[in-house]
Scaffold this active site. Structure first.
Site, PDB file in Angstrom:
ATOM      1  N   ALA A  47      25.569  47.198  23.957  1.00 44.19           N
ATOM      2  CA  ALA A  47      25.822  46.986  22.529  1.00 44.19           C
ATOM      3  C   ALA A  47      27.138  47.645  22.141  1.00 44.19           C
ATOM      4  O   ALA A  47      27.874  48.150  22.987  1.00 44.19           O
ATOM      5  CB  ALA A  47      24.665  47.558  21.710  1.00 44.19           C
ATOM      6  N   LYS A  48      27.419  47.662  20.830  1.00 44.32           N
ATOM      7  CA  LYS A  48      28.679  48.214  20.327  1.00 44.32           C
ATOM      8  C   LYS A  48      28.879  49.660  20.742  1.00 44.32           C
ATOM      9  O   LYS A  48      30.008  50.111  20.927  1.00 44.32           O
ATOM     10  CB  LYS A  48      28.722  48.102  18.799  1.00 44.32           C
ATOM     11  CG  LYS A  48      28.909  46.688  18.285  1.00 44.32           C
ATOM     12  CD  LYS A  48      28.975  46.680  16.768  1.00 44.32           C
ATOM     13  CE  LYS A  48      29.171  45.256  16.242  1.00 44.32           C
ATOM     14  NZ  LYS A  48      29.195  45.222  14.748  1.00 44.32           N
TER      15      LYS A  48
END
Length: 322
Positions: free
Chosen positions: A253-254
């Site tokens: 993810a980010k």
């Protein structure tokens, strides 16, 4: 033998990232390697989370990668529309059918009440704790009284008399115990149709024969099979591919850096590098080398796809940029 029909169905609630590309590529290869028809569907049924500009960006990113489709929201097809927010009437018709068969009941449990049982054993890990069936046996009068003060969600009565079995194209034989996960929501209290019902209706209506998706949805399959059976619809074959994980053991993810396709493109990473990198992770190449998606079609071997989650170490990510 009729051609297979595969699909990729992104949710336009964020930018496409390498995890999305991973699933899209493998689903596309599964279909194209068998000369099948590939469908793109936009799963934007959760309106508050989805944005049209992200849907448009997803189409552009997939085309940039070299993936194409025979039917989709931008080109149409015999089972249009290919955007879930435009297919609400189909879901409502399915709800009516399930209600007629006595397969649904209203649930008045609040979020706080459901969280109160969060310590209970999880029947289906991706779906949260097993629902205790609190509202399943309310009398019509009790339902009427509660409906006057709270709009209910609608739950499906999961069969608790038989195990659910199916053969997964990646994970092999799967057996889920009777009533695994308990009764599940098919329409939220705010009126939004659940993923479980919408995906079943759409895949059946679009005559999808093969669903390849992430392993995080493996636990959703028993619920969907129950809905296929209740609605008298044919179920597709399923294959669940492992997720790409960060070094912290959590889904990529980010927090693991910019893994969006837009970010990689802006950094000068070519689509051939991304495709070759994903193919290497999927066991389709002995070593990393850039190549196009089309070049992989004739060499696709689904049995080589790993069964366990794939950890993306910093050294692996750096391969994309070097």
């Amino acid at each position: 033998m009729s051609k297979i029909r595969g699909r990729f169905a992104p949710t336009p609630s964020g930018l496409m990232h390498v995890g999305n590309a991973w699933t899209a590529l493998l689903a596309w290869l599964q279909t194209r390697s068998q000369s099948g028809q590939f469908v793109l569907r936009m799963e934007d049924i959760d309106g508050p989370r989805c944005r049209p500009e992200l849907a448009a960006a997803a189409l552009a990113d997939l085309r940039w990668l070299g993936l194409d489709w025979d039917e989709g929201p931008d080109i149409g097809g015999p089972y249009a529309p290919y955007t879930q927010s435009e297919r609400i009437r189909l879901y409502e018709a399915a709800m009516d059918k399930l209600l007629e068969h006595g397969a649904l009941y209203p649930c008045f449990c609040s979020r706080a009440e459901l969280l109160a049982v969060a310590s209970a054993p999880h029947g289906l890990s991706s779906e949260g704790p097993t629902y205790a069936g609190t509202c399943r046996h309310l009398s019509p009068e009790q339902q009427r009284i509660r409906s006057a003060v709270k709009t209910p969600s609608m739950r499906f009565k999961a069969d608790d008399s038989a195990s659910i079995r199916f053969e997964d194209g990646i994970s092999g034989s799967q057996v889920f115990p009777p009533g695994a996960g308990g009764d599940f929501v098919v329409r939220r209290a705010d009126g939004i149709i659940s993923y479980q019902l919408a995906v079943v209706i759409d895949d059946a209506a679009m005559k999808i024969t093969d669903v390849l998706r992430g392993a995080d949805l493996l636990d959703s399959t028993p619920r969907q099979l129950l809905l296929y059976e209740a609605l008298g619809l044919p179920a597709p074959r399923f294959a669940h591919v492992p997720l790409l994980m960060g070094e912290d053991g959590k889904r990529l993810a980010k927090r693991h850096g910019d893994t969006s396709l837009a970010g990689l493109r802006a950094a000068g990473v070519t689509p051939e590098r991304i495709i070759g990198w994903l193919a290497y992770l999927a066991g389709q190449l002995n070593r990393f080398e850039p190549l196009t998606a089309a070049e992989l079609i004739s060499h696709f071997k689904p049995h080589l796809i790993p069964k366990e989650p794939i950890t993306i170490h910093d050294s692996l990510m750096k391969q994309l940029y070097n």
